[in-house]
Enzyme design. Sequence first.
Site, mmCIF file in Angstrom:
data_model
loop_
_atom_site.group_PDB
_atom_site.id
_atom_site.type_symbol
_atom_site.label_atom_id
_atom_site.label_comp_id
_atom_site.label_asym_id
_atom_site.label_seq_id
_atom_site.Cartn_x
_atom_site.Cartn_y
_atom_site.Cartn_z
ATOM 1 N N CYS A 50 0.824 -1.209 0.000
ATOM 2 C CA CYS A 50 0.000 0.000 0.000
ATOM 3 C C CYS A 50 0.858 1.258 0.000
ATOM 4 O O CYS A 50 0.406 2.324 -0.426
ATOM 5 C CB CYS A 50 -0.933 0.001 1.206
ATOM 6 N N ASN A 51 2.095 1.133 0.457
ATOM 7 C CA ASN A 51 2.946 2.318 0.568
ATOM 8 C C ASN A 51 4.029 2.422 -0.493
ATOM 9 O O ASN A 51 4.687 3.458 -0.597
ATOM 10 C CB ASN A 51 3.618 2.354 1.952
ATOM 11 N N ARG A 52 4.245 1.375 -1.276
ATOM 12 C CA ARG A 52 5.307 1.437 -2.276
ATOM 13 C C ARG A 52 5.091 0.428 -3.394
ATOM 14 O O ARG A 52 4.507 -0.631 -3.193
ATOM 15 C CB ARG A 52 6.680 1.215 -1.642
ATOM 16 N N GLU A 110 9.054 -0.920 11.354
ATOM 17 C CA GLU A 110 7.925 -1.869 11.376
ATOM 18 C C GLU A 110 8.341 -3.194 10.737
ATOM 19 O O GLU A 110 9.065 -3.224 9.747
ATOM 20 C CB GLU A 110 6.703 -1.261 10.683
ATOM 21 N N GLN A 112 6.471 -5.655 9.328
ATOM 22 C CA GLN A 112 5.689 -6.264 8.246
ATOM 23 C C GLN A 112 6.401 -6.209 6.903
ATOM 24 O O GLN A 112 6.247 -7.101 6.064
ATOM 25 C CB GLN A 112 4.324 -5.572 8.120
ATOM 26 N N GLY A 185 -13.664 6.073 9.686
ATOM 27 C CA GLY A 185 -12.801 6.730 8.712
ATOM 28 C C GLY A 185 -12.093 5.669 7.887
ATOM 29 O O GLY A 185 -12.095 4.480 8.240
ATOM 30 N N ALA A 186 -11.486 6.106 6.780
ATOM 31 C CA ALA A 186 -10.787 5.138 5.916
ATOM 32 C C ALA A 186 -9.590 5.780 5.234
ATOM 33 O O ALA A 186 -9.178 5.350 4.160
ATOM 34 C CB ALA A 186 -11.751 4.568 4.875
ATOM 35 N N MET A 189 -4.249 7.214 7.937
ATOM 36 C CA MET A 189 -4.003 6.929 9.351
ATOM 37 C C MET A 189 -4.815 5.725 9.820
ATOM 38 O O MET A 189 -4.303 4.846 10.534
ATOM 39 C CB MET A 189 -4.332 8.157 10.207
ATOM 40 N N ILE A 190 -6.063 5.658 9.410
ATOM 41 C CA ILE A 190 -6.884 4.497 9.769
ATOM 42 C C ILE A 190 -6.311 3.229 9.138
ATOM 43 O O ILE A 190 -6.253 2.166 9.767
ATOM 44 C CB ILE A 190 -8.344 4.714 9.330
#
EC number: 1.2.1.70
Length: 418
Positions: A50-52, A110, A112, A185-186, A189-190
């Site tokens: 999701c981040n890269r 982190e 993961q 929220g989505a 941060m969530i």
Amino acid sequence: MQLYALGLNHHTAPLTIREQVAFQPERLDDALHDLTHERTVREAAILSTCNRTELYFATEQPQHAADWLARFHHMPLSEVSPYLYTYPQRDAIRHVFRVASGLDSMVLGEPQILGQVKDAVRRAEEAGTMGTLLHKLFQNTFAVAKEVRSTTAIGANIVSMAAAALHLSERIFERMSDQRVLFIGAGEMIELCAAYFAGACPKRIAVANRTEARAQLVAHRFGAEVMRLDVVGEMLPHFDVVVSCTASPLPIVGLGMVERAIKARRHRPIVMVDLAVPRDIEAEVGELDDVFLYTVDDLAQIVDAGLESRQQAVLEAEEIIDSRVNGFLHWMQARDAVPTIRALRQHAETVRAVELERATRLLAKGEDPRKVLDALSHGLINKLMHSPTRYLNQSEGEQQADASRLVQQLFNLSNSPD
């Protein structure tokens, strides 16, 4: 053949761009085969989270990789190129070491990401797109990540709001696996909080958001259910932990709503984490006996303490990585010399075989063995020294000086005139 890393991440690209270049798991094999069918790309692995989204590949023409990435996702190159980075060999090696060690993550340290890198390697192996260079690179990558985590405190301290939210919840509930978690929220941060909580395997996860499509994306990733925002009050009694972070200008969770939930829960405790500014949860909720309400400021105190402890660990981790980058480059350089070493040994073996054959014939004719051995040794010396000697004699000027230094170094010669 050189190693390269090309991609974009949360540092360089907004979510709207990251979403467009992400690889769905079911398309990853096709993507790997398509990339390595490019004439210039010999080996490849793709990391997509999701981040890269990053490509690790071996090639002589790295510029084609960016063209391929845009083409595969049906995007104009001009739309994605402002967010891309391309790392040449040394920087690429260092980058993948840092990524796997958690130094380039949204949440520093982190764990993961290491599993995600291992999954990317496994998929590339299954697709048959890994070669000698990438196998060795990732073998070293996993060793470096293990060393960083086992010899530094990089993952020991809480340095994110998301991690702090989980930490505070675990203070109240000994086993998160028995609890039910609601995210309101989505946004990013969530999504980050959901990643942490999902790792603790809660009994139930739900996502409530104004936009159902966005809630579906987050829910799909973590195996959660989707809930309409207008039923949060009705469903609140069924959740033990509530984490909220929306852009609402007014509170979403009011005092009366929580009072009714506590009554329905028969006063079983509930943890509420409000990450929104302005607040999503009315401040008065924190005064209720069975509610543990934490705000951004509460979490920031925990994060600040973790960051101070983490700085020294980061320095130690970077030192380990720099050292291991040099070691891997040394292996690559030694590997590049292997064909020359083989050719040199083959040349020496050919000379040896010729001289040995000549000596054998002379001995068969009854020649004096001492003279035959003397001739054998002189023959070996003359033939093996012929090329270096000719190279020195034919060199001129500065080239001759360089040639002399090289030969002296090769044969460990002194520079004395006698």
